[in-house]
Design a protein around this motif. Structure first.
Motif, PDB file in Angstrom:
ATOM      1  N   PRO A  42       6.986   9.516  -7.491  1.00  0.00           N
ATOM      2  CA  PRO A  42       7.342   8.429  -6.565  1.00  0.00           C
ATOM      3  C   PRO A  42       8.707   8.610  -5.900  1.00  0.00           C
ATOM      4  O   PRO A  42       9.334   7.624  -5.506  1.00  0.00           O
ATOM      5  CB  PRO A  42       7.389   7.229  -7.512  1.00  0.00           C
ATOM      6  CG  PRO A  42       7.990   7.800  -8.766  1.00  0.00           C
ATOM      7  CD  PRO A  42       7.448   9.204  -8.868  1.00  0.00           C
ATOM      8  N   TYR A  43       9.170   9.839  -5.807  1.00  0.00           N
ATOM      9  CA  TYR A  43      10.499  10.058  -5.248  1.00  0.00           C
ATOM     10  C   TYR A  43      10.478   9.955  -3.724  1.00  0.00           C
ATOM     11  O   TYR A  43       9.457  10.194  -3.080  1.00  0.00           O
ATOM     12  CB  TYR A  43      11.036  11.402  -5.738  1.00  0.00           C
ATOM     13  CG  TYR A  43      11.124  11.445  -7.244  1.00  0.00           C
ATOM     14  CD1 TYR A  43      12.091  10.700  -7.916  1.00  0.00           C
ATOM     15  CD2 TYR A  43      10.218  12.166  -7.995  1.00  0.00           C
ATOM     16  CE1 TYR A  43      12.158  10.705  -9.307  1.00  0.00           C
ATOM     17  CE2 TYR A  43      10.275  12.175  -9.382  1.00  0.00           C
ATOM     18  CZ  TYR A  43      11.245  11.438 -10.030  1.00  0.00           C
ATOM     19  OH  TYR A  43      11.306  11.421 -11.411  1.00  0.00           O
ATOM     20  N   GLY A  44      11.620   9.597  -3.140  1.00  0.00           N
ATOM     21  CA  GLY A  44      11.729   9.283  -1.718  1.00  0.00           C
ATOM     22  C   GLY A  44      11.261  10.398  -0.811  1.00  0.00           C
ATOM     23  O   GLY A  44      11.453  11.578  -1.089  1.00  0.00           O
TER      24      GLY A  44
ATOM     25  N   GLY B  94       0.819  -1.204   0.000  1.00  0.00           N
ATOM     26  CA  GLY B  94       0.000   0.000   0.000  1.00  0.00           C
ATOM     27  C   GLY B  94       0.855   1.256   0.000  1.00  0.00           C
ATOM     28  O   GLY B  94       1.911   1.300   0.634  1.00  0.00           O
ATOM     29  N   ILE B  95       0.395   2.267  -0.708  1.00  0.00           N
ATOM     30  CA  ILE B  95       1.074   3.562  -0.748  1.00  0.00           C
ATOM     31  C   ILE B  95       0.202   4.607  -0.068  1.00  0.00           C
ATOM     32  O   ILE B  95      -0.986   4.744  -0.393  1.00  0.00           O
ATOM     33  CB  ILE B  95       1.355   4.001  -2.200  1.00  0.00           C
ATOM     34  CG1 ILE B  95       2.266   2.988  -2.909  1.00  0.00           C
ATOM     35  CG2 ILE B  95       1.963   5.407  -2.233  1.00  0.00           C
ATOM     36  CD1 ILE B  95       3.652   2.884  -2.336  1.00  0.00           C
ATOM     37  N   VAL B  96       0.797   5.307   0.881  1.00  0.00           N
ATOM     38  CA  VAL B  96       0.135   6.443   1.527  1.00  0.00           C
ATOM     39  C   VAL B  96       0.943   7.681   1.175  1.00  0.00           C
ATOM     40  O   VAL B  96       2.124   7.776   1.526  1.00  0.00           O
ATOM     41  CB  VAL B  96       0.045   6.262   3.054  1.00  0.00           C
ATOM     42  CG1 VAL B  96      -0.625   7.476   3.695  1.00  0.00           C
ATOM     43  CG2 VAL B  96      -0.724   4.990   3.399  1.00  0.00           C
ATOM     44  N   LEU B  97       0.329   8.587   0.469  1.00  0.00           N
ATOM     45  CA  LEU B  97       1.027   9.771  -0.036  1.00  0.00           C
ATOM     46  C   LEU B  97       1.124  10.841   1.037  1.00  0.00           C
ATOM     47  O   LEU B  97       0.120  11.194   1.667  1.00  0.00           O
ATOM     48  CB  LEU B  97       0.293  10.318  -1.254  1.00  0.00           C
ATOM     49  CG  LEU B  97       0.170   9.347  -2.438  1.00  0.00           C
ATOM     50  CD1 LEU B  97      -0.925   9.811  -3.398  1.00  0.00           C
ATOM     51  CD2 LEU B  97       1.498   9.195  -3.151  1.00  0.00           C
TER      52      LEU B  97
ATOM     53  N   ARG C  52       5.076   3.234   2.797  1.00  0.00           N
ATOM     54  CA  ARG C  52       4.482   1.988   2.337  1.00  0.00           C
ATOM     55  C   ARG C  52       3.921   1.188   3.502  1.00  0.00           C
ATOM     56  O   ARG C  52       4.472   1.201   4.602  1.00  0.00           O
ATOM     57  CB  ARG C  52       5.532   1.155   1.582  1.00  0.00           C
ATOM     58  CG  ARG C  52       5.943   1.782   0.269  1.00  0.00           C
ATOM     59  CD  ARG C  52       7.261   1.215  -0.228  1.00  0.00           C
ATOM     60  NE  ARG C  52       7.163  -0.184  -0.563  1.00  0.00           N
ATOM     61  CZ  ARG C  52       7.234  -0.661  -1.812  1.00  0.00           C
ATOM     62  NH1 ARG C  52       7.382   0.151  -2.826  1.00  0.00           N
ATOM     63  NH2 ARG C  52       7.159  -1.951  -2.035  1.00  0.00           N
ATOM     64  N   VAL C  53       2.843   0.476   3.220  1.00  0.00           N
ATOM     65  CA  VAL C  53       2.196  -0.404   4.190  1.00  0.00           C
ATOM     66  C   VAL C  53       2.110  -1.785   3.563  1.00  0.00           C
ATOM     67  O   VAL C  53       1.709  -1.919   2.399  1.00  0.00           O
ATOM     68  CB  VAL C  53       0.776   0.086   4.535  1.00  0.00           C
ATOM     69  CG1 VAL C  53       0.116  -0.840   5.550  1.00  0.00           C
ATOM     70  CG2 VAL C  53       0.813   1.520   5.049  1.00  0.00           C
ATOM     71  N   GLY C  54       2.502  -2.824   4.308  1.00  0.00           N
ATOM     72  CA  GLY C  54       2.429  -4.183   3.755  1.00  0.00           C
ATOM     73  C   GLY C  54       3.626  -5.005   4.159  1.00  0.00           C
ATOM     74  O   GLY C  54       4.057  -4.956   5.310  1.00  0.00           O
ATOM     75  N   TRP C  55       4.195  -5.731   3.202  1.00  0.00           N
ATOM     76  CA  TRP C  55       5.317  -6.614   3.539  1.00  0.00           C
ATOM     77  C   TRP C  55       6.540  -5.830   3.998  1.00  0.00           C
ATOM     78  O   TRP C  55       7.358  -6.351   4.750  1.00  0.00           O
ATOM     79  CB  TRP C  55       5.664  -7.524   2.352  1.00  0.00           C
ATOM     80  CG  TRP C  55       6.182  -6.799   1.136  1.00  0.00           C
ATOM     81  CD1 TRP C  55       5.456  -6.389   0.058  1.00  0.00           C
ATOM     82  CD2 TRP C  55       7.532  -6.414   0.880  1.00  0.00           C
ATOM     83  NE1 TRP C  55       6.253  -5.760  -0.855  1.00  0.00           N
ATOM     84  CE2 TRP C  55       7.545  -5.756  -0.376  1.00  0.00           C
ATOM     85  CE3 TRP C  55       8.733  -6.547   1.574  1.00  0.00           C
ATOM     86  CZ2 TRP C  55       8.701  -5.244  -0.939  1.00  0.00           C
ATOM     87  CZ3 TRP C  55       9.889  -6.025   1.007  1.00  0.00           C
ATOM     88  CH2 TRP C  55       9.866  -5.396  -0.232  1.00  0.00           C
ATOM     89  N   ASP C  56       6.694  -4.570   3.559  1.00  0.00           N
ATOM     90  CA  ASP C  56       7.829  -3.775   4.025  1.00  0.00           C
ATOM     91  C   ASP C  56       7.383  -2.591   4.883  1.00  0.00           C
ATOM     92  O   ASP C  56       8.129  -1.636   5.075  1.00  0.00           O
ATOM     93  CB  ASP C  56       8.672  -3.293   2.840  1.00  0.00           C
ATOM     94  CG  ASP C  56       7.893  -2.406   1.888  1.00  0.00           C
ATOM     95  OD1 ASP C  56       6.657  -2.386   1.978  1.00  0.00           O
ATOM     96  OD2 ASP C  56       8.513  -1.734   1.052  1.00  0.00           O
ATOM     97  N   GLY C  57       6.188  -2.689   5.404  1.00  0.00           N
ATOM     98  CA  GLY C  57       5.676  -1.696   6.345  1.00  0.00           C
ATOM     99  C   GLY C  57       4.614  -2.385   7.180  1.00  0.00           C
ATOM    100  O   GLY C  57       3.417  -2.146   7.012  1.00  0.00           O
ATOM    101  N   ASN C  58       5.076  -3.267   8.060  1.00  0.00           N
ATOM    102  CA  ASN C  58       4.172  -4.212   8.734  1.00  0.00           C
ATOM    103  C   ASN C  58       3.206  -3.541   9.694  1.00  0.00           C
ATOM    104  O   ASN C  58       3.594  -2.721  10.519  1.00  0.00           O
ATOM    105  CB  ASN C  58       4.976  -5.257   9.504  1.00  0.00           C
ATOM    106  CG  ASN C  58       5.851  -6.095   8.608  1.00  0.00           C
ATOM    107  OD1 ASN C  58       7.065  -6.002   8.668  1.00  0.00           O
ATOM    108  ND2 ASN C  58       5.243  -6.905   7.769  1.00  0.00           N
TER     109      ASN C  58
ATOM    110  N   LEU D 180      10.172   6.580 -13.702  1.00  0.00           N
ATOM    111  CA  LEU D 180       9.816   7.343 -12.503  1.00  0.00           C
ATOM    112  C   LEU D 180       9.282   8.719 -12.888  1.00  0.00           C
ATOM    113  O   LEU D 180       8.331   9.227 -12.284  1.00  0.00           O
ATOM    114  CB  LEU D 180      11.033   7.486 -11.587  1.00  0.00           C
ATOM    115  CG  LEU D 180      11.624   6.190 -11.026  1.00  0.00           C
ATOM    116  CD1 LEU D 180      12.805   6.499 -10.112  1.00  0.00           C
ATOM    117  CD2 LEU D 180      10.576   5.382 -10.260  1.00  0.00           C
ATOM    118  N   GLU D 181       9.881   9.314 -13.902  1.00  0.00           N
ATOM    119  CA  GLU D 181       9.390  10.605 -14.400  1.00  0.00           C
ATOM    120  C   GLU D 181       7.972  10.458 -14.939  1.00  0.00           C
ATOM    121  O   GLU D 181       7.112  11.334 -14.743  1.00  0.00           O
ATOM    122  CB  GLU D 181      10.321  11.133 -15.496  1.00  0.00           C
ATOM    123  CG  GLU D 181      11.710  11.513 -15.007  1.00  0.00           C
ATOM    124  CD  GLU D 181      12.629  11.917 -16.147  1.00  0.00           C
ATOM    125  OE1 GLU D 181      12.139  12.045 -17.298  1.00  0.00           O
ATOM    126  OE2 GLU D 181      13.836  12.099 -15.907  1.00  0.00           O
TER     127      GLU D 181
END
Length: 254
Positions: free
Chosen positions: A68-70, A58-61, A75-81, A172-173
């Motif tokens: 999509p730049y840092g 999941g993406i939370v803006l 993120r929510v999910g496997w890398d944002g438990n 990314l652009e």
């Protein structure tokens, strides 16, 4: 099953599911997402609690115009438990939803489809939200990878391959250009709608990451340095980098 000899872009897999799936629910995967054995169960369980689009990453803006730049999203999910279901702006890596909802992805979205290799994820959430259908990431408990929508190991290995869409700066652009377009058309991030919920998610993710880091450091330190009692009343054993040392006990430590 269909094997293609050319790249039809990221939208076509949804079109394939729309035309060929016979089930009430479908799950569409990125080619680098290897789900846990209970991933579909996880999604279906949450779907019965609240109907919505469920996904793996999941993406939370936080600053939508910079995506999509840092630093402009988390993120929510496997890398944002999180151990609870979280509402997010949009999802990637996999999409679990009612098959009939896929039609909305192709309804008056020709200008978005023209981006070809980006934008299908945001568009799907945007179109469903217009019908009152929200986007979620189901629970991804740290200690139960069977429920995860993607293996961390394989996601890191395959997702960073040079052929990955996000590995190309030009793509990314294009993602950023797409974001400008859909924001102009009325896409509203949940941070604007519910800032408290966004802050809580980020706080809970960071708390979990700090706990994981502390556990890792403890594990590493135990491997480097440990003290054990010895049957020898005159000495105790200290192990540093696997080397055992006998330290004479003082009267106070006996």
């Amino acid at each position: 099953m269909q094997i293609c000899d050319k790249n039809y872009g990221v939208w076509e897999r949804f079109n394939f599911a729309r035309k060929n799936a016979k089930s009430k629910y479908v799950c569409i995967f990125d080619d680098d997402a290897i789900p846990g054995p209970r991933w579909l169960e996880n999604c279906l369980t949450q779907m019965h609690k609240e109907e919505g689009l469920y996904g793996t990453a999941g993406i939370v803006l936080t600053e939508p115009k910079g995506y999509p730049y840092g630093g402009e999203f988390f993120r929510v999910g496997w890398d944002g438990n999180l151990d609870y279901t979280a509402r997010v702006d949009f999802v990637g890596h996999s999409w679990f939803l009612k098959k009939d909802w896929i039609d909305d992805l192709f309804l008056n979205t020709e200008k978005y489809q023209a981006f070809k290799i980006v934008g299908e994820d945001i568009t799907l959430s945007y179109k469903l939200k217009q019908k009152g259908i929200n986007t979620f990431v189901p629970p991804h408990p740290k200690n139960d990878h069977q429920l995860w929508g993607s293996s961390r190991q394989y996601a890191m290995e395959f997702g960073t391959d040079s052929n990955g869409i996000s590995m190309n700066p030009k793509n990314l652009e294009k993602m950023n250009s797409f974001m400008q377009e859909i924001l102009k058309d009325g896409f509203v991030p949940i941070k604007q709608e519910d800032p408290k919920a966004c802050a809580k998610m980020l706080r809970d993710i960071r708390k979990g990451q700090k706990l994981q880091l502390r556990l890792l450091l403890r594990f590493l330190l135990q491997g480097i340095f440990s003290i054990k009692n010895s049957n020898d009343k005159k000495c105790k054993i200290i192990r540093i980098f696997g080397i055992r040392f006998k330290i004479k006990r003082t009267k106070q430590s006996r």
